[in-house]
Design an enzyme around this catalytic site. Structure first.
Site: not given
Lengths: 148, 696
Positions: B68, B46, B431
């Site tokens: 939201e 928000h 990796n």
């Protein structure tokens, strides 16, 4: 420097090198220092004298006489290091003496007269006539960047 | 408004909020029932939305808004959290991050996020996010996006213009028990109203003087940004009468119409009772909420407070530009040089009080030095915090089960090191995840738990920080590595016979080496571990690998605590002083001139049975000599680069010292064999020798 209407006056620092007077806009000058210990930096151009400790900042210095291929002189009482800034670079110029701060009327700045042969002409941005003095305005970009 | 000056702050804060979102999302994945976490995420999102809208980054604000909506639905238990939904939310956060990075790079933060927006909308509508329906054509999407910008009117209670969550309902119910009236106020501004935001402000000022605003539609943020047509609705509790309120509000100029409607609490009561309790028991149910009044009242206040602070309460730090710290450091060094002079003067004068004062000053300066140096230290957490999300994503992409443990995230490192270490770590973790950890099936077959573990550790030891990445995966296949190295000509057959396992493991960091048989999307993007090694070495660090096949691997990185202070050996050549980093030095020694041997135009010495080439620094650095000195002895510093040695010949050793590293500036760049400079106690500059450049 071409915009004469906006910049009526140009404040410059005037310094001596051999028998001539040169000028640098004051806006590029950070300070004028007395000669101090210079640490040589190996494998650099011959005119780079080395680095100094400028209040904690390691600053390179250039011998302007050597840069302009003028005869080398010994260091004297009047020798000064002019600290100039250009973009992100900060460099000291070793000059014979720093003489004056002057206001130059933009209209009095002319192109360098067509004289051939002097090495320094590449570094010259213009010439200003003041009564009986002749000031050579330096082209800082070119002084700092190697030409070839 | 001049937005540029806030841009940097906006970017920093956005990154923080996005980071908070990621962290909480990971937490939520582990505890899907914990709705307070959703609340945290919602708050960050928000705030981000509000900031983005203020700064004019509409795309950013828009996508946040859609995210939201989902969070809001989760918060209100309308949607249940599952991995799929989290994937989409993570995807949104990724997009938002990209947008912020784009803005940081000077872009406009625009990005094509239609696919994600579609998924978000489908979740909101209660459909599966990845239902590969192609139906929404681009034209419709635009229209849909526009609808989403407007406020969605809930249809649940026809007499109410606003929708309320349980908390708000409770507040309204309680207020009516305490002689407050709850109103729903509709304010319409004149069509030609010029300063809508100003009118909104005036309306809210009147309202806040006379009671409490519970909710508004559109939200206050939107109202302040004039993101509404000409009307808005406010839920309001007050002791004033509807009539008075209307009169007061109409005093605001350019307000066209004010409708104040009392909220009938039965709307809520009947709704809840209808679902949860039989009609006869309706009364006790209300009673219960009434009893909760004294508890809930302060809750409203605190909720408001925390909202306005937007979750920043925890940090008691300020941001300082690193340049200012550099300036502070320079000034401090000046002071340190003067201290040195004062100390020597004091010892000459030998005056009691002066000595005492100088000594005390020295001590204070020592403390001050510690503070100045630690100011640049940042916890490695700032780098580590991006990895949980990365590993989550990678393991989903690769269909592996991986748990990432982070240990010692509070360990501090110099800011400059922190900035550089991120990319190598990303690479190493990728990796480990890609090549290290096996797929669940393979792991099961090997009798290992299906879930692989990657541990990221950081800790201090001496003047170094160690960062280790340990996985319980397949380990390095010695034979495969060796075969590859031989085929690529990185080692010769002869060399390979004498190599230790450790040396073979470390071959995977040799340039031009890649063990991946199949180049996957995750690693093998053309940048190998050799780049990681180079980066770490350029930081003055070191990386080593321990690996046991089928048990796992440990990548261990050793880093200097700070880049700005290093230990050096000061040496003298003629009158010039040079500094050689201690990290490169193996030992110093004095050799006889007659011990120097000649081998193909190269002077060498026999150093503990090893042939070590000599480098005469006076030649390399072209030191001007007044006269040749030859007393038959040479001072030699034996230095190391990898497993190669060299002997640097100097005139004399001065001693070991801690120095502050300085750059030579932007004019002198790439000076051969010089990596920087420092300022000595006497104020002169000494150059630092780059030993790596002296060895091929």
């Amino acid at each position: 420097m071409t915009n004469a209407t906006e910049q009526k006056n140009l404040k410059v620092i005037v310094f001596q090198l051999a028998d001539k007077e040169y000028a640098i806009p004051v806006s590029h000058v950070k300070g004028i220092e007395k000669l101090m210990h210079i640490t040589r930096v190996p494998k650099t151009e011959h005119y780079v004298k080395g680095v100094i400790n400028l209040r904690g900042v390691v600053t390179p210095v250039i011998d302007l006489r050597e840069r302009f291929d003028l005869p080398v002189s010994g260091n004297e009482e009047t020798t000064r290091i002019i600290i100039i800034t250009l973009e992100t670079m900060e460099v000291g110029f070793i000059v014979d003496s720093a003489n004056d701060v002057l206001d130059i009327n933009a209209s009095s700045i002319e192109q360098q007269p067509e004289v051939v042969g002097s090495f320094e002409e590449d570094f010259i941005a213009g010439v200003a006539k003041l009564e009986n003095r002749l000031l050579i305005l330096l082209h800082l970009d070119k002084v700092l960047n190697p030409i070839d | 408004m001049e937005l540029n000056q806030y841009l940097e702050m906006f970017i920093e804060e956005s990154k923080e909020h996005l980071q908070a979102c990621s962290e909480h999302l990971l937490e939520l994945e582990k505890n899907p029932e914990d709705l307070t976490i959703v609340g945290e995420i919602f708050r960050s999102a928000h705030t981000l939305k509000g900031m983005a809208a203020t700064m004019g980054f509409e795309d950013l604000a828009d996508l946040t808004h859609k995210m939201e909506n989902i969070l809001d639905a989760i918060r209100n238990s309308k949607i249940k959290v599952d991995a799929e939904i989290l994937d989409v939310v993570f995807e949104s956060v990724d997009h938002l991050e990209e947008m912020v990075f784009d803005i940081a790079d000077g872009g406009d933060g625009k990005r094509n996020v239609q696919a994600t927006v579609e998924k978000l909308k489908r979740i909101e509508a209660g459909e599966p996010a990845n239902a590969a329906s192609e139906e929404p054509a681009s034209g419709q999407e635009v229209a849909a996006a526009m609808v989403a910008n407007e406020y969605k009117q809930p249809a649940e209670a026809p007499e109410l213009k606003l929708s309320y969550d349980d908390f708000e309902k409770t507040v309204i119910l309680q207020s009516s028990e305490q002689d407050f009236n709850a109103f729903e106020i509709t304010v319409a501004l004149r069509e030609d109203c010029l300063l809508k935001a100003a009118r909104v402000f005036m309306v809210f000022e009147i309202l806040e003087k006379n009671g409490d605003v519970i909710k508004s539609s559109p939200t206050v943020d939107k109202l302040e940004e004039e993101q509404f047509d000409s009307q808005f609705h406010v839920a309001f509790i007050s002791k004033e009468s509807a009539e008075d309120l209307q009169k007061m509000l109409l005093k605001v100029s350019e307000v066209d119409l004010v409708v104040v409607k009392k909220i009938d609490r039965n709307v809520f009561v009947t709704k809840t009772t209808a679902i949860e309790v039989p009609a006869e028991e309706a009364q006790p149910a209300v009673q219960e909420t009434v009893n909760a009044v004294p508890e809930a009242q302060p809750k409203t206040a605190s909720a408001k407070n925390s909202n306005s602070k937007s979750g920043h309460a925890s940090s008691k730090t300020i941001r300082v530009n690193i340049e200012r710290l550099d300036i502070l450091m320079n000034l401090f060094e000046e002071l340190a040089i003067d201290r040195g002079r004062l100390l020597s003067i004091a010892s000459e004068v030998n005056h009691g009080e002066l000595n005492e004062t100088v000594e005390r000053m020295s001590r204070t300066m020592g403390d001050l030095q510690n503070i100045v140096l630690t100011m640049r230290m940042v916890p490695v957490d700032t780098v580590f915090n991006r990895f949980p999300k990365m590993v989550r994503q990678l393991s989903r992409d690769l269909n592996k089960k991986i748990e990432l443990n982070i240990v010692g995230a509070e360990t501090e490192l110099d800011r400059t090191v922190i900035d550089e270490i991120g990319d190598p770590l990303v690479h190493l973790i990728r990796n480990s995840v890609d090549h290290g950890i096996e797929s669940p099936e393979v792991r099961r077959a090997k009798g290992k738990p299906e879930e692989g573990t990657v541990e990221l550790r950081a800790y201090h030891s001496g003047n170094y920080v160690f960062i280790e990445i340990e996985d319980d995966g397949a380990g390095i296949n010695r034979d495969k590595v060796l075969a590859k190295a031989l085929s690529k000509g990185i080692v010769t057959q002869e060399q390979s016979l004498t190599m230790t396992d450790k040396q073979i493991n470390e071959l995977i960091m040799a340039s031009g080496f890649s063990t991946a048989d199949v180049i996957s999307d995750v690693s093998g993007r053309g940048v190998g571990l050799d780049v990681v090694k180079t980066t770490i070495e350029s930081l003055g660090g070191n990386i080593s690998i321990e690996s046991t096949q089928n048990v796992g691997s440990v990548f261990s990185i050793q880093l200097p605590l700070t880049l700005s202070i290093i230990s050096v050996m000061l040496v003298e050549i003629e009158n010039e002083i040079y500094a050689i980093p201690l990290s490169s030095i193996i030992e110093t020694s004095i050799i006889r001139h007659t011990d120097i041997l000649n081998a193909h135009n190269q002077k060498v010495i026999d150093f503990r049975g090893k042939v070590v080439p000599l480098v005469f620094l006076e030649e390399i650095f072209e030191v001007p000599r007044a006269e040749q000195i030859n007393d038959g002895f040479h001072s030699v510093v034996i230095v190391r680069k990898g497993d190669k040695l060299a002997g640097l010949v100097v005139d004399s050793f001065i001693g070991q010292q801690e120095i502050v590293l300085k750059s030579l500036g932007n004019y002198l760049t790439n000076i051969f064999a010089i990596s920087g400079a420092t300022i000595l106690g006497n104020g002169k500059v000494a150059l630092i020798v780059d030993c790596n450049a002296l060895m091929k």
